[in-house]
Design a protein around this motif. Structure first.
Motif: not given
Length: 123
Positions: A2-3, A17-27, A94-98, A114-120
């Motif tokens: 899972v990533q 304005t910014l748009r963040l994305s969180c791509a998931t693998a195995g989830y 950070y993106c997170a999944a429950g 949890w993901g590794q994060g992206t800086q804003v």
């Protein structure tokens, strides 16, 4: 395996304005409780926005009316659209999944992956 992989962070001026994305693998974002958290230097991680399997959403008061959380089930991707950015929005995001089929939440204890994060950075 899972990533969660965040992207879209950048340095912008206040009001931008910014748009963040969180791509998931195995989830699967379709059935899971998902959320965006942020952590500024010297501060605790805090929830910004959450979404559940039914599309229900929850926002922190500090971002309500400016941030929009959404997901694309076909692409298995979570998004955070951030409008009217302020310097106080500067943080690692950070993106997170429950768990599956759970109500939306922005409490850190309700998330297990949890993901590794992206800086804003907003100046």
């Amino acid at each position: 395996d899972v990533q969660l992989v965040e992207s879209g962070g950048d340095s912008v001026q206040a009001g931008g304005t910014l748009r963040l994305s969180c791509a998931t693998a195995g989830y699967s974002v379709r059935s899971r409780r998902m959320a965006w958290f942020r952590q500024a230097p010297g501060r605790e991680r805090e929830g910004a926005a959450g979404i559940d399997s039914g599309g229900g959403t929850i926002y922190a008061e500090s971002v309500k009316g400016r941030f929009i959380i959404s997901k694309d089930n076909a692409k298995n991707t979570l998004y955070l659209e951030m409008n009217n950015l302020k310097p106080e929005d500067t943080a690692m995001y950070y993106c997170a999944a429950g768990p599956a089929w759970a109500r939306c939440s922005i409490a850190t204890t309700d998330f297990e992956i949890w993901g590794q994060g992206t800086q804003v950075t907003v100046s």
